[in-house]
Write an enzyme that holds these catalytic residues in place. Sequence first.
Site, short mmCIF file in Angstrom:
data_model
loop_
_atom_site.label_atom_id
_atom_site.label_comp_id
_atom_site.label_asym_id
_atom_site.label_seq_id
_atom_site.Cartn_x
_atom_site.Cartn_y
_atom_site.Cartn_z
N ASN A 287 24.66 65.19 -27.47
CA ASN A 287 24.23 64.48 -26.27
C ASN A 287 22.57 65.09 -25.91
O ASN A 287 22.62 66.32 -25.56
CB ASN A 287 25.12 65.07 -24.88
CG ASN A 287 24.54 64.63 -23.45
OD1 ASN A 287 23.46 63.81 -23.52
ND2 ASN A 287 25.15 64.68 -22.53
N LYS B 221 20.68 64.31 -23.85
CA LYS B 221 20.22 64.34 -22.38
C LYS B 221 18.74 63.54 -22.32
O LYS B 221 18.29 62.82 -23.34
CB LYS B 221 20.34 65.43 -21.90
CG LYS B 221 21.55 66.13 -22.01
CD LYS B 221 22.06 67.39 -21.11
CE LYS B 221 23.49 67.83 -21.20
NZ LYS B 221 23.89 69.00 -20.59
N HIS C 90 29.37 61.88 -17.21
CA HIS C 90 28.80 63.11 -17.32
C HIS C 90 28.81 63.85 -15.96
O HIS C 90 28.46 63.30 -15.23
CB HIS C 90 27.90 63.33 -18.11
CG HIS C 90 27.37 64.43 -18.64
ND1 HIS C 90 26.77 65.31 -18.05
CD2 HIS C 90 27.28 65.10 -19.85
CE1 HIS C 90 26.38 66.69 -18.59
NE2 HIS C 90 26.84 66.29 -19.69
N GLU D 84 26.34 65.63 -14.94
CA GLU D 84 25.06 65.48 -14.51
C GLU D 84 24.86 64.02 -13.69
O GLU D 84 24.38 64.10 -12.77
CB GLU D 84 24.07 65.63 -15.46
CG GLU D 84 24.02 67.20 -15.92
CD GLU D 84 23.56 67.51 -17.33
OE1 GLU D 84 23.18 66.55 -18.00
OE2 GLU D 84 23.92 68.44 -17.78
N GLU E 255 34.47 68.81 -20.17
CA GLU E 255 33.26 69.91 -20.02
C GLU E 255 33.19 70.41 -18.76
O GLU E 255 32.95 70.10 -17.67
CB GLU E 255 31.98 68.88 -19.81
CG GLU E 255 31.85 68.15 -21.30
CD GLU E 255 30.23 67.83 -21.69
OE1 GLU E 255 29.71 68.09 -22.57
OE2 GLU E 255 29.68 67.17 -20.69
N GLY F 52 25.09 74.29 -20.34
CA GLY F 52 23.71 74.57 -20.07
C GLY F 52 23.67 76.05 -19.63
O GLY F 52 22.61 76.62 -19.46
N SER G 169 28.00 74.58 -23.86
CA SER G 169 27.37 75.79 -24.56
C SER G 169 28.18 75.88 -25.91
O SER G 169 28.23 77.00 -26.30
CB SER G 169 27.50 77.02 -23.71
OG SER G 169 26.70 76.93 -22.62
P1 13P Z 1 25.26 72.25 -23.51
O1 13P Z 1 25.80 72.32 -24.71
O2 13P Z 1 23.66 72.39 -23.46
O3 13P Z 1 25.92 73.33 -22.59
O4 13P Z 1 25.36 70.88 -22.57
C1 13P Z 1 26.91 70.43 -22.54
C2 13P Z 1 26.71 69.06 -22.18
O5 13P Z 1 26.64 68.86 -21.17
C3 13P Z 1 27.13 68.00 -23.21
O6 13P Z 1 27.31 66.78 -22.78
#
Ligand code: 13P
Length: 252
Positions: A9, A11, A96, A98, A168, A174, A213
């Site tokens: 991903n 993003k 997601h 976010e 997740e 993150g 992460s």
């Molecule tokens: P990170 O791997 O940066 O923690 O992000 C995870 C994520 O949101 C994948 O969709």
Amino acid sequence: MRRSLVAANWKMHGSREFVEELLGALTRELATQSEEVEIVVCPPSPYLSLCKEILRSSPVLLGAQNAHEASSGAYTGEVAAQMLNDFDVAMVIIGHSERRALFAETDAQIAAKCQSVVAQGMSPILCVGETLQEREAGQAEAVVARQLNAVLEALPIASMSDAVIAYEPVWAIGTGKTATPAQAQEMHAFIRSLLAKRDSVMAENMRILYGGSVNASNAAQLFAEQDIDGGLVGGASLKPEEFITICKSVSK
Ligand code: 13P
């Protein structure tokens, strides 16, 4: 037997040069990837065409990060599932955290988005996961169950046979703070038990990814757990060497 899956991903990161460089490295390194693992990259939508071109003769699949629930209409700035399908997108990340937190997506909307994705013959990667506050309040399972059941109740169960679930935990995204393999396994087994209440064969075949992460150092341990079928990788998917190591960490 479930085939492992590692999904990138990206993003809202990237540029033309970045995409060319990253996918160039991935296609070179993963040209002869093991049959054991499937790999999908989910770029920002403007790069779908470029990615499709670069991945043309590669086993790496193309994915997307979101789709609107309607098939078309006056939704400025949105992208319909059918449009993603025009670019040979195989999988679409839906729900997601976010999107849930920053764009106020509801469980009902996420269910409708999954429906629009499966109607196009693509696989949703349905994201579920609790916040730190919810975990500390002992509500992690209840939150994940609510998020998952909202989709399972809205869609005919058979239509979800090619779907993927991504667990997740929001507190691990993150932050550099990963769920321990045992914590993740516990939630993955819980998710599979929820699926089994509706269809035991589907539950056994459903791939459940861990996200939060994931990096080159922790991937192998996480992926070794019985109910962890791969990862949904954010930050580490932007670093070619690290992402390749993660893809190669699949041992089942
Ligand atoms: P990170 O791997 O940066 O923690 O992000 C995870 C994520 O949101 C994948 O969709």
